[in-house]
Design a protein around this motif. Structure first.
Motif, short mmCIF file in Angstrom:
data_model
loop_
_atom_site.label_atom_id
_atom_site.label_comp_id
_atom_site.label_asym_id
_atom_site.label_seq_id
_atom_site.Cartn_x
_atom_site.Cartn_y
_atom_site.Cartn_z
N TYR A 145 0.83 -1.20 0.00
CA TYR A 145 0.00 0.00 0.00
C TYR A 145 0.87 1.25 0.00
CZ TYR A 145 -3.41 3.51 1.44
OH TYR A 145 -4.20 4.63 1.51
N ARG A 146 0.71 2.10 -1.01
CA ARG A 146 1.49 3.31 -1.19
C ARG A 146 0.55 4.52 -1.05
NH1 ARG A 146 6.38 2.69 -4.23
NH2 ARG A 146 6.92 0.49 -4.53
N GLU A 147 0.36 4.94 0.16
CA GLU A 147 -0.64 5.98 0.44
C GLU A 147 -0.31 7.30 -0.24
OE1 GLU A 147 -3.07 7.85 4.26
OE2 GLU A 147 -1.26 6.64 4.58
N LYS A 148 0.93 7.76 -0.14
CA LYS A 148 1.29 9.06 -0.71
C LYS A 148 1.19 9.04 -2.24
CE LYS A 148 4.38 10.49 3.04
NZ LYS A 148 5.77 10.88 3.42
N GLU A 149 1.74 7.97 -2.86
CA GLU A 149 1.69 7.87 -4.31
C GLU A 149 0.24 7.77 -4.80
OE1 GLU A 149 3.71 6.16 -2.32
OE2 GLU A 149 5.50 5.42 -3.37
N ALA A 150 -0.60 7.11 -4.00
CA ALA A 150 -2.01 6.96 -4.37
C ALA A 150 -2.71 8.31 -4.40
CB ALA A 150 -2.70 6.03 -3.38
N LEU A 151 -2.46 9.13 -3.42
CA LEU A 151 -3.08 10.46 -3.36
C LEU A 151 -2.63 11.32 -4.53
CD1 LEU A 151 -2.79 11.17 0.48
CD2 LEU A 151 -4.87 10.65 -0.81
N VAL A 152 -1.33 11.25 -4.85
CA VAL A 152 -0.80 12.03 -5.98
C VAL A 152 -1.43 11.56 -7.29
CG1 VAL A 152 1.27 12.50 -7.36
CG2 VAL A 152 1.40 12.55 -4.85
N LEU A 153 -1.57 10.25 -7.46
CA LEU A 153 -2.14 9.70 -8.68
C LEU A 153 -3.61 10.07 -8.84
CD1 LEU A 153 -1.74 7.96 -11.20
CD2 LEU A 153 -2.29 5.96 -9.81
N LEU A 224 2.44 1.09 -11.25
CA LEU A 224 1.34 0.13 -11.24
C LEU A 224 0.86 -0.10 -9.81
CD1 LEU A 224 -0.49 -1.81 -12.76
CD2 LEU A 224 1.33 -3.53 -12.65
N ALA A 225 1.80 -0.20 -8.88
CA ALA A 225 1.43 -0.38 -7.47
C ALA A 225 0.66 0.83 -6.96
CB ALA A 225 2.69 -0.61 -6.62
N ALA A 226 1.01 2.01 -7.46
CA ALA A 226 0.29 3.23 -7.06
C ALA A 226 -1.15 3.19 -7.56
CB ALA A 226 1.01 4.46 -7.61
N PHE A 227 -1.36 2.65 -8.76
CA PHE A 227 -2.72 2.52 -9.30
C PHE A 227 -3.55 1.59 -8.41
CE2 PHE A 227 -1.30 4.33 -13.33
CZ PHE A 227 -2.46 4.98 -13.76
N TYR A 228 -2.98 0.43 -8.06
CA TYR A 228 -3.71 -0.49 -7.18
C TYR A 228 -4.03 0.19 -5.85
CZ TYR A 228 -2.41 -4.49 -10.17
OH TYR A 228 -2.26 -5.38 -11.21
N SER A 229 -3.07 0.92 -5.31
CA SER A 229 -3.25 1.57 -4.02
C SER A 229 -4.31 2.66 -4.08
CB SER A 229 -1.92 2.18 -3.54
OG SER A 229 -0.92 1.18 -3.38
N CYS A 304 -6.18 -5.10 4.45
CA CYS A 304 -6.24 -5.93 3.24
C CYS A 304 -4.83 -6.20 2.71
CB CYS A 304 -7.08 -5.23 2.17
SG CYS A 304 -7.23 -6.14 0.62
N CYS A 305 -3.98 -5.19 2.75
CA CYS A 305 -2.60 -5.31 2.31
C CYS A 305 -1.87 -6.39 3.11
CB CYS A 305 -1.89 -3.97 2.45
SG CYS A 305 -0.10 -4.03 2.22
N GLU A 306 -2.01 -6.36 4.40
CA GLU A 306 -1.33 -7.33 5.27
C GLU A 306 -1.84 -8.74 5.02
OE1 GLU A 306 1.45 -8.75 7.80
OE2 GLU A 306 1.26 -6.73 6.95
N ALA A 307 -3.15 -8.87 4.79
CA ALA A 307 -3.73 -10.19 4.49
C ALA A 307 -3.15 -10.75 3.20
CB ALA A 307 -5.25 -10.08 4.39
N GLY A 308 -2.98 -9.89 2.20
CA GLY A 308 -2.40 -10.33 0.93
C GLY A 308 -0.94 -10.73 1.07
N ARG A 309 -0.18 -9.95 1.82
CA ARG A 309 1.25 -10.22 2.00
C ARG A 309 1.49 -11.55 2.70
NH1 ARG A 309 4.77 -5.55 2.13
NH2 ARG A 309 5.85 -6.41 3.93
N LYS A 310 0.61 -11.93 3.62
CA LYS A 310 0.78 -13.18 4.36
C LYS A 310 0.62 -14.40 3.47
CE LYS A 310 -0.60 -11.53 8.94
NZ LYS A 310 -1.63 -11.61 10.01
#
Length: 334
Positions: A145-153, A224-229, A304-310
């Protein structure tokens, strides 16, 4: 004789292909589309410039179902019969054939998803071996999860307060990927409340009917990760998938998924049920309603991010492979 078996298999496949071409030809003729050869048929099918009628869809679903002619069971059976027939009475060929399938003292099959594992267990050749599913893993140093990049995008795309509905595809215009459903979804959603964003690996322009933001190819994995975020929900509309990497990436970036069933009428048991919402393929009413509901009431991104990483991190994947290798080594020293 073995020659007759091969001839029968070839004739059967040619008959099936002729039946399929006849079915598609009739469908196309009703729409003023003329095809001459099988190559012409595939070209038109690949273009997506046609409308499938109910009878053709029903027949296609029957043929690619689990028990259908092009389904897993019958296809694997034909391959095995064909291989055995080619070996014939040649003892050397038969020995090589057997070694290719069975020539391992210690072998553990590692399918990359639960669905593939279930199918492997049905194979007359593979089911004799231990099967241990090891799910594909992704680089969670990139996909998180990239919170800052998500807001910018979101600001760059002028999303505003609207819910961002993301579709990521290797080829938006490939009929197998179901881009037409995303186009229809973009028409169904209120543009003042929702915006459909498409990231497309091939940079093929969307149809003029598309009512959203077509971004094209992402500039590297981090964007791409920023788009998902940035998205409120990710939507998958493919007809067939194994374990879609886009889903793994989306979950690890904290975004829930709404998807058509892509294993016939089955979902994928590898995914955490809470964050992946499966619906019948082609049901646009349910797709639209589910997308609205999930985008407005999704889980907190970091959870959700943590659940996916596990489940889907490369680290977990490597650890699972290491356990299997250690088990094989222990068996070989006993």
């Amino acid at each position: 004789s073995n020659a007759s078996i091969v001839a029968q298999l070839k004739a059967d496949q040619e008959t099936r292909m002729a039946q399929m071409q006849s079915l598609v030809t009739k469908m196309f003729s009703k729409q003023g589309i003329t095809i001459g050869t099988a190559d012409d048929m595939w070209k038109v099918l690949a273009s997506g410039n046609f409308t499938a009628d109910a009878d053709t869809i029903a027949k296609a679903k029957e043929d690619i179902s689990e028990d259908g002619y092009w389904g897993v069971k019958q296809t694997s059976s034909r391959i095995f019969d064909f291989a055995m027939a080619l070996a014939g009475d040649d003892e050397e060929k038969m020995t090589k054939m057997k070694e290719a399938f069975e020539g391992f003292d210690d072998l553990i099959l590692c399918p990359v998803s639960n669905w593939v594992g279930e199918r492997a267990a049905q194979s007359p050749v593979l089911r004799q071996y231990p099967i241990c599913t090891v799910l594909n893993g992704i680089d969670t140093d990139v996909f998180h999860y990239r919170e800052k990049e998500a807001l910018v995008l979101r600001e760059k795309l002028n999303v505003g307060d609207r819910k961002m509905i993301l579709h990521v595809s290797a080829s938006y215009t490939n009929p197998v990927k179901g881009g037409k459903f995303i186009t229809e979804l973009s028409q169904r959603l209120d543009s003042e409340k929702y915006v459909v964003v498409v990231v497309d690996g091939l940079n093929n322009p969307p149809p003029k009917e598309f009512c959203g933001i077509y971004y094209g190819r992402a500039n590297g994995q981090e964007e791409l990760a920023a788009f998902y975020s940035a998205a409120d929900v990710m939507v998958l509309t493919s007809y067939r998938e194994c374990l879609p990497t886009t889903c793994l990436e989306s979950l690890c970036c904290g975004t829930e998924i709404v998807s058509f069933y892509f294993h016939g009428d089955e979902g994928e048991g590898s995914f955490p049920e809470k964050y992946v919402h499966f619906i019948p393929h082609g049901d646009m009413e349910q797709l639209t309603d589910t997308v609205k509901n999930v985008s407005e009431h999704h889980e907190e991104k970091k959870i959700c991010c943590e659940a996916g990483r596990k489940i889907f991190s490369q680290k977990v994947m490597v650890e699972n492979y290491e356990k299997i290798y250690k088990k094989l080594l222990e068996q070989s020293t006993d």
